[in-house]
Design an enzyme around this catalytic site. Sequence first.
Site, mmCIF file in Angstrom:
data_model
loop_
_atom_site.group_PDB
_atom_site.id
_atom_site.type_symbol
_atom_site.label_atom_id
_atom_site.label_comp_id
_atom_site.label_asym_id
_atom_site.label_seq_id
_atom_site.Cartn_x
_atom_site.Cartn_y
_atom_site.Cartn_z
ATOM 1 N N TYR A 99 -0.965 -0.409 10.050
ATOM 2 C CA TYR A 99 -1.255 -0.966 8.478
ATOM 3 C C TYR A 99 -0.084 -0.610 7.583
ATOM 4 C CZ TYR A 99 -3.865 -1.146 3.997
ATOM 5 O OH TYR A 99 -4.124 -1.368 2.742
ATOM 6 N N SER B 276 1.014 -1.220 0.202
ATOM 7 C CA SER B 276 0.054 0.150 -0.176
ATOM 8 C C SER B 276 0.975 1.327 -0.042
ATOM 9 C CB SER B 276 -0.781 -0.033 1.395
ATOM 10 O OG SER B 276 -1.699 1.400 1.322
ATOM 11 N N LYS C 199 2.543 -3.252 5.789
ATOM 12 C CA LYS C 199 2.563 -3.133 4.269
ATOM 13 C C LYS C 199 3.773 -3.049 4.095
ATOM 14 C CE LYS C 199 -1.869 -3.800 2.914
ATOM 15 N NZ LYS C 199 -2.486 -5.238 2.446
#
Length: 304
Positions: free
Chosen positions: A165, A152, A169
């Site tokens: 997150y 991401s 990622k």
Amino acid sequence: MGLDFKGRVAIVTGAGGGLGRQHALALAARGARVLVNDLGGAVDGSGGSVTAAQAVVDEIRAAGGEALANGASVTDYAAVQAMVQQAVDAWGRVDIVVSNAGILRDKSFAKMDIADFRLVLDVHLMGAVHCCKAVWPVMQQQKYGRIVFTTSSSGLFGNFGQANYGAAKMALVGLMQTLSIEGEKHGIRVNCLAPTAATRMTEDIFPPDMLGAFGPQAVVPAMLVLAQEDAPTRTTLCAGAGGFEAAHVTLTRGVHIGDGADAPEQLAEALAAVRDRDGEIVPGSGMEQGANEMRLARGRQAIA
């Protein structure tokens, strides 16, 4: 149809909706037999039901394709091993793994519970590790494999409220870098996909007039290219709304300062030159950092 997946077997995790569903449908439409995995939980990872995966399987079968449903949590290694075995038992091999399963537990770092940090790492990073570890012997034996991790921009470049997150990622990029090196002699190619798409996890961040353009189907071409027979390896493709880019971890040419008593002060003064991106490279492996530092040291010695 140029990219053909006939005879290939694919596993797509988190494929009950959003991006994963589009990936599964596209691979099946181009001839792959697809194991559709989805825990069937909420965006935050709670709950679970195989219904979402089964609905996608029904969709694939209705269109004349072959598919199986699986409701394993990617955080459960034994369940992931059983999932890979399910595909091997049914179809004899596994050629493609698209590791797409993920959850969100967004909060600013100051307010984030450590359990929410750990769970996001567990799903995104360890979920991908579990899939790779379970499928690696199969791919080694058949001398063929295509693995696509879902990274991401939040990991590559950062995003407020997504420390957990983003860390997970970016960790997948590091995993890709090494697995692509280790997999090369076995015909295993490993890549990352960084999607920008309006799904139930992200639809709140898009202006209404752009929701259609950023549909998950617009990301699928990048996945297919990374999963095909002629796929690259060690490539991070970014995709959204029909636009495609590549992201790289680079190394600047650098500056040799030495390790004298005043090296910290010299480095502080030379930081702009150290960070100068003119002539930067994309290293083939971690060894190239040391090789560059050796070159700088030898160059300084030659001058001296």
